[in-house]
Design a protein around this motif. Structure first.
Motif, mmCIF file in Angstrom:
data_model
loop_
_atom_site.group_PDB
_atom_site.id
_atom_site.type_symbol
_atom_site.label_atom_id
_atom_site.label_comp_id
_atom_site.label_asym_id
_atom_site.label_seq_id
_atom_site.Cartn_x
_atom_site.Cartn_y
_atom_site.Cartn_z
ATOM 1 N N ARG A 24 -2.123 0.126 2.807
ATOM 2 C CA ARG A 24 -2.705 -1.132 3.286
ATOM 3 C C ARG A 24 -4.162 -0.988 3.733
ATOM 4 O O ARG A 24 -4.855 -1.989 3.885
ATOM 5 N N TRP A 25 -4.653 0.225 3.970
ATOM 6 C CA TRP A 25 -6.047 0.409 4.376
ATOM 7 C C TRP A 25 -6.962 -0.109 3.277
ATOM 8 O O TRP A 25 -6.677 0.046 2.095
ATOM 9 N N GLU A 27 -8.236 -3.402 2.558
ATOM 10 C CA GLU A 27 -7.492 -4.522 1.995
ATOM 11 C C GLU A 27 -8.068 -5.070 0.687
ATOM 12 O O GLU A 27 -7.325 -5.324 -0.259
ATOM 13 N N MET A 30 -7.532 -2.479 -2.096
ATOM 14 C CA MET A 30 -6.097 -2.370 -2.359
ATOM 15 C C MET A 30 -5.568 -3.606 -3.075
ATOM 16 O O MET A 30 -4.698 -3.500 -3.944
ATOM 17 N N ARG A 53 4.991 -1.226 0.784
ATOM 18 C CA ARG A 53 3.674 -1.052 1.396
ATOM 19 C C ARG A 53 3.799 -0.081 2.558
ATOM 20 O O ARG A 53 4.750 -0.143 3.342
ATOM 21 N N PRO A 55 1.246 2.255 5.593
ATOM 22 C CA PRO A 55 -0.041 2.103 6.273
ATOM 23 C C PRO A 55 -1.239 2.665 5.503
ATOM 24 O O PRO A 55 -2.223 1.960 5.291
#
Length: 161
Positions: A24-25, A27, A30, A53, A55
C-alpha cells in the motif's frame, strides 16, 4: 531505459488461478502497478484472481508464501515500490523483498511475478507504473512473466497438488 531488450510477453492464461499481493505504500504508483497487473490478467483470460493488500514491500514475502503454500494458485504476483532515501533502509528492504520472494518461488514451485520497483526517486517509479505518460508497465510485465512461467511449467511438469 530499463525496458530495453525485454521479451514480448503474451500468454493464454485461461483456467489459471492467480494471487496478487500488493503493498500500500506510495499509493499513486501502486495504483498504476495494480491496474496494469489486473489488465494483464484480463487480457490473458485469467478470471480467478485473489488480491491481498499488505502494508509495504517487506510484507510481500510472507503473504506470497502463505498463498503459494495453499496449493490453490498457479502463480503469485508481488507488487510493491521502494524509493531510495538517505539511509540504508532502502537496501535492506530491497534485499529482503528480493530474497524473500525468490525463496517463495523456489521452495514452493509456484511462479512468483516480481513487480517490486526499486527506484531512486518517485519520478522513476511513476515512469514504470503503467500510468498515463509512463514509459513502462511493470505491473503488467510481472503478471505476464508469472503466467508464461506457470504455463511453461504446466506443460513440462504438471503440479501434483
Amino acid at each position: 531505459m530499463s525496458g530495453d531488450g525485454s521479451p514480448d510477453l503474451a500468454v493464454d492464461g485461461t483456467g489459471l488461478k492467480v494471487a496478487l499481493v500488493a503493498a500500500r505504500w506510495h499509493e499513486e504508483i501502486m495504483g498504476g502497478l495494480l491496474a496494469g497487473a489486473q489488465q494483464g490478467l484480463q487480457d490473458s483470460g485469467v478470471t480467478d484472481v485473489t488480491t491481498v493488500r499488505v502494508p509495504g514491500s517487506f510484507e510481500l514475502s510472507v503473504a506470497a508464501a502463505r498463498l503459494a503454500r495453499t496449493g490453490d494458485y498457479d502463480a503469485v504476483v508481488a507488487l510493491g515500490v521502494v524509493i531510495k532515501g538517505g539511509t540504508p533502509h532502502f537496501d535492506y528492504i530491497c534485499q529482503a523483498a528480493t530474497m524473500g520472494l525468490t525463496e517463495v518461488a523456489t521452495s514452493t514451485g509456484v511462479p512468483v511475478g516480481f513487480g517490486v520497483l526499486t527506484v531512486e526517486n518517485e519520478s522513476q517509479g511513476l515512469h514504470r507504473a503503467g500510468l498515463r505518460g509512463s514509459r513502462e508497465d511493470k505491473g503488467r510485465e510481472a503478471v505476464l512473466a508469472a503466467l508464461e512461467t506457470a504455463v511453461a511449467l504446466r506443460e513440462v511438469a504438471p503440479r501434483t497438488s
